[in-house]
Design a protein around this motif. Structure first.
Motif, PDB file in Angstrom:
ATOM      1  N   LEU A  52      39.658  44.022  52.316  1.00  0.00           N
ATOM      2  CA  LEU A  52      39.775  42.599  51.826  1.00  0.00           C
ATOM      3  C   LEU A  52      39.095  42.234  50.433  1.00  0.00           C
ATOM      4  CD1 LEU A  52      39.204  40.602  55.059  1.00  0.00           C
ATOM      5  CD2 LEU A  52      41.497  40.359  53.655  1.00  0.00           C
TER       6      LEU A  52
ATOM      7  N   GLN B 199      37.572  31.499  53.190  1.00  0.00           N
ATOM      8  CA  GLN B 199      38.758  32.044  53.485  1.00  0.00           C
ATOM      9  C   GLN B 199      38.609  33.686  53.765  1.00  0.00           C
ATOM     10  OE1 GLN B 199      40.448  30.836  49.776  1.00  0.00           O
ATOM     11  NE2 GLN B 199      42.069  29.830  50.930  1.00  0.00           N
TER      12      GLN B 199
ATOM     13  N   GLN C  97      40.077  35.445  57.018  1.00  0.00           N
ATOM     14  CA  GLN C  97      41.141  36.511  57.069  1.00  0.00           C
ATOM     15  C   GLN C  97      40.534  37.844  57.702  1.00  0.00           C
ATOM     16  OE1 GLN C  97      43.850  36.877  56.161  1.00  0.00           O
ATOM     17  NE2 GLN C  97      44.421  36.311  53.991  1.00  0.00           N
TER      18      GLN C  97
ATOM     19  N   ARG D 246      40.786  37.241  61.427  1.00  0.00           N
ATOM     20  CA  ARG D 246      42.171  37.189  61.974  1.00  0.00           C
ATOM     21  C   ARG D 246      42.706  38.456  62.174  1.00  0.00           C
ATOM     22  NH1 ARG D 246      46.873  37.632  59.840  1.00  0.00           N
ATOM     23  NH2 ARG D 246      46.195  37.625  57.627  1.00  0.00           N
TER      24      ARG D 246
ATOM     25  N   GLY E 284      51.345  36.654  55.039  1.00  0.00           N
ATOM     26  CA  GLY E 284      50.115  37.039  55.462  1.00  0.00           C
ATOM     27  C   GLY E 284      49.529  38.283  54.728  1.00  0.00           C
ATOM     28  N   THR E 285      48.620  38.707  55.171  1.00  0.00           N
ATOM     29  CA  THR E 285      47.767  39.965  54.629  1.00  0.00           C
ATOM     30  C   THR E 285      47.786  40.988  55.583  1.00  0.00           C
ATOM     31  OG1 THR E 285      46.513  38.666  53.160  1.00  0.00           O
ATOM     32  CG2 THR E 285      45.709  41.108  53.512  1.00  0.00           C
TER      33      THR E 285
END
Length: 251
Positions: free
Chosen positions: A54, A65, A69, A72, A232-233
């Motif tokens: 990330l 954020q 992230q 999640r 998304g990532t």
């Protein structure tokens, strides 16, 4: 392909995590010789890898954020029962790494050149990241000010979108602009420090005179983060080469 398929099958058999097994609640999930890996070790390795991957997007994410992230992605990994997959890849990489060192592959000239190149890129990137941390401080007024000065850039269907709707986009723009300013400042400082001159005429660019190079970011290692179809990532189940040894506990 057959050998790797067999290795993957054997690793899967040996590292399969049974939810009903007492080890699945925090005990030993794998052993590599005298080195033991607990479930807590594995979770820490996964979290560290998620943070590392990330971090490649840190410039485009606000701190809030980034935390969202990370949470999640970790929730996806843990709730979908992906620990076994990560453990298998961790062990596969560790075994190959150990065997490569036993074969003295790190002493080969081509490998040393590659490691040196990677080392240079990582150190350059980390130094620039440290300068971002020291020099970039974005506060809400910065975002509001940029938004007010560039409202026309945030029009949709003829109407200016409200700030709350575009604040993440504004943050990315402001952050990107600040990073470019820091890059230029750092490059100027370092060019003076190390007396750098580029001879453009020798490069055949047609410039005809020598000039100092312009500031630019070093080319860092490629990110393991990729966009998935939902926007998304996604993360690859990839771990650092010596993670098992460093995080493991000796009997």
């Amino acid at each position: 392909m057959g050998r790797f398929s067999a290795m993957n099958y054997e690793l899967k058999r040996r590292t399969s995590l049974n939810p009903n097994d007492s080890t699945a609640t925090g005990g030993i999930v794998a052993e590599i010789g005298p080195t033991m890996i607990t479930r807590a070790d594995l979770d820490n390795m996964i979290e560290a890898e998620v943070e590392m991957q990330l971090s490649q997007l840190a410039g485009s994410l606000s701190p809030e954020q980034f935390r969202e992230q990370k949470k999640r992605l970790l929730d996806d990994i843990f709730k979908k029962g992906q620990r076994s997959e990560w453990l298998q890849r961790l062990i596969a990489e560790e075994l190959l790494y150990r065997r490569a060192r036993e074969e003295k592959m790190q002493d080969r000239e081509d490998v040393k050149a590659l490691l040196d190149s990677i080392d240079r890129k990582i150190l350059a990137e980390k130094y620039l990241d440290s300068e971002y941390q020291k020099r970039i401080h974005i506060v809400p007024d910065d975002l509001k000010g940029y938004y007010e000065a560039h409202k026309d850039d945030f029009r949709k269907d003829g109407k200016v979108r409200p700030f709350d709707e575009v604040k993440d986009e504004v943050y990315r723009i402001v952050r990107s602009n600040r990073e470019k300013e820091v890059q230029q400042a750092v490059m100027n400082e370092l060019m003076d420090r190390y007396d750098v001159v580029i001879h453009q005429d020798a490069l055949g660019t047609g410039a005809g005179t020598s000039s100092n190079i312009e500031g630019s970011a070093p080319m860092g290692p490629r990110s393991n983060i990729k966009k998935n179809s939902g926007g998304g990532t996604g993360l690859s189940a990839h771990t650092s080469s010596s993670a098992a040894t460093n995080a493991g506990k000796n009997k």
